[in-house]
Design a protein around this motif. Structure first.
Motif, PDB file in Angstrom:
ATOM      1  N   ARG A 129       4.021  -7.492  -0.349  1.00  0.00           N
ATOM      2  CA  ARG A 129       3.083  -7.352  -1.697  1.00  0.00           C
ATOM      3  C   ARG A 129       2.420  -6.234  -2.295  1.00  0.00           C
ATOM      4  O   ARG A 129       2.289  -5.046  -1.859  1.00  0.00           O
ATOM      5  N   ARG A 130       3.310  -5.683  -3.440  1.00  0.00           N
ATOM      6  CA  ARG A 130       3.112  -4.888  -4.042  1.00  0.00           C
ATOM      7  C   ARG A 130       4.026  -3.105  -3.551  1.00  0.00           C
ATOM      8  O   ARG A 130       3.013  -1.984  -3.506  1.00  0.00           O
ATOM      9  N   VAL A 148      -4.866  -3.686  -2.140  1.00  0.00           N
ATOM     10  CA  VAL A 148      -3.550  -5.260  -1.599  1.00  0.00           C
ATOM     11  C   VAL A 148      -5.203  -5.792  -0.234  1.00  0.00           C
ATOM     12  O   VAL A 148      -5.339  -6.735  -0.122  1.00  0.00           O
TER      13      VAL A 148
END
Length: 500
Positions: free
Chosen positions: A114-115, A44
């Motif tokens: 994020r993720r 990421v």
């Protein structure tokens, strides 16, 4: 430190098993492996780096993220520094991040998810402090070098740029990480004058990472300890909580006392040093207390337990105020658990701990001596019930604290105390099997009391309820007719006439 970490592998490469200082070649290899670890765990970061680069901005993984990658313990929280200002950072995150938060925007920080990762992106800083107020004056910087220079310790002043993976270490943080040493990027005097909380943070890292604080840093901590008074209680509380729940809090607690930092926010700890412990004449109460903390840690089952550790730390703080010496020269500390509980409550309130945490710790301090005397055979089933009822949900922690409090070097005495407590726990379990010890309540509830006595809600109902609870603790469960008869007997003694 994990032997699987890049730093540990670099040190091990010299082959003598003593973790010597790594060579330049080995440190370079550690850099390469750290970058690989960062990118393997956090692709990421590269995605985000490309977004910032396309907008003409730098983005670097910094601080704890780089340090922890080198230690082989990178988690799900990633810290970044950027040339972009917060508003631009927020714009670049929109449409990419799954969530964005701006609670730290006044300090130049934007948060994102994020993720499964939590990201914090902070604009380069060139902070200035007036060295009087409790908070920094945030000024944005223009380059990574200035940002790293203002960080607390060299091991937190390393960076990896994304997406090009360039490693930056202007202050020798990698070598200090290999040596398990805490130093400051500039002089410790300048660093601590800017933010005195960094002195407490040094002790926290000594606990969490098992690092040694460099002598010049310890000297500055000692000389500048009074400056901690500039820091808010909440910031001190948060650092101290992390310290106490670290891997080696005892080493950090010694550092706090030796430098005088403890005097600034936890003077009760320093006050224990000269008090003789009546249970073990070979050590003072301070040493006994640190041993109890270590013992409690060894009994933890599900990770660090702040309440248990804090209770172990404060369990004897009432001794200095209650110390007396008899005609025979024997030292005693009568009712130190009561005085200590009051002192613990005052200190935790001053440090802004929550009411629930404060109550739990002070209750454990109050109860930690209750067990002594059990081995003389004086405890009735009623006493066992009261022990369980008074401890309530804290009973498992009280078991651990009481066992931890046995620090005698006399093996026979220690074995006897352990056997006595084993017997108490077995007795509790036998009573638990026969009675509902986890929820000791009167055999008649408030509604039944009001109906049987014809009373409206009020103080008399509460008094009757407490009387029945005392009977329940004293005699165990009563059947319904016994409970009603006892209630009527209590009412008659007070001139309360039941209806009908």
């Amino acid at each position: 430190m994990s032997n699987s970490s890049p730093i540990a592998r670099a040190n091990a490469a010299t082959g003598d098993g003593q973790e010597p200082a790594a060579t330049n070649r080995e440190l370079t290899e550690a850099q390469r492996r750290a970058v690989a670890e960062l990118m393997r765990v956090s692709p990421v970061a590269d995605e985000l780096g490309r977004r910032f680069a396309a907008a003409g901005h730098e983005l670097h993984l910094v601080g704890g993220s780089v340090r922890d990658a080198l230690l082989g313990r990178l988690g799900d929280d990633l810290d970044f520094a950027t040339s972009a200002h917060p508003e631009e950072t927020q714009r670049l995150l929109e449409g990419w991040a799954e969530a964005i938060w701006t609670t730290g925007i006044e300090f130049g920080t934007i948060g994102a998810a994020r993720r499964g990762l939590r990201l914090e992106i902070t604009t380069f800083r060139a902070e200035a402090y007036d060295r009087v107020s409790r908070n920094p004056i945030v000024r944005y910087g223009t380059n990574l070098a200035d940002d790293l220079k203002r960080r607390d310790f060299t091991v937190n002043a390393m960076a990896v740029s994304v997406p090009d993976h360039r490693f930056t270490d202007p202050h020798g943080g990698l070598a200090d990480l290999a040596a398990h040493t805490l130093r400051t990027p500039g002089t410790p005097q300048e660093s601590f004058a800017d933010d005195p909380l960094r002195m407490l943070r040094a002790a926290r890292f000594a606990s969490q990472l098992r690092f040694t604080v460099a002598p010049e840093v310890v000297a500055a901590m000692t000389a500048m300890a009074p400056d901690l008074a500039r820091i808010t209680a909440e910031r001190i509380r948060d650092e101290f909580t992390k310290l106490l729940t670290g891997a080696d809090p005892v080493a950090a607690l010694r550092l706090l006392v030796d430098t005088g930092l403890a005097e600034q926010f936890l003077p009760e700890l320093s006050g224990l040093r000269l008090e003789i412990d009546e249970h073990a004449q070979h050590k003072d109460v301070y040493e006994h207390t640190l041993t109890v903390v270590r013992n409690a840690i060894n009994l933890e089952e599900d990770g660090p337990d702040f309440v248990l550790r804090m209770a172990a730390l404060l369990h004897d703080v009432g001794k200095p105020a209650t110390k007396s010496v008899g005609l025979d020269g024997r030292v005693s500390f009568h009712h130190h658990e009561v005085v200590g509980a009051r002192m613990a409550r005052q200190r935790m309130k001053a440090l802004r701990y929550s009411k629930d945490v404060t109550t739990a710790v002070t209750e454990l301090v109050t109860l930690h001596l209750r067990f002594y005397g059990y081995g003389r055979g004086e405890w009735t089933d009623s006493a066992v019930r009261r022990y369980v009822a008074d401890a309530g949900d804290l009973l498992p922690r009280l078991h651990k604290l009481t066992r931890s409090d046995c620090t005698t070097r006399n093996r026979r005495k220690a074995a006897a105390l352990a056997a006595d407590y084993d017997a108490l726990e077995e007795r509790i379990e036998r009573l638990r099997a026969a009675e509902d010890l986890a929820n000791v309540r009167p055999d008649l509830d408030g509604n039944a009391i009001m109906e049987l006595l014809g009373l409206p809600p009020g103080p008399l109902v509460g008094q009757a309820w407490r009387h029945l609870k005392e009977l329940r603790l004293e005699r165990g469960p009563l059947d319904h007719d016994e409970a009603v008869a006892e209630l009527h007997r209590w009412a008659a003694e007070r001139g309360v006439t039941p209806p009908g």
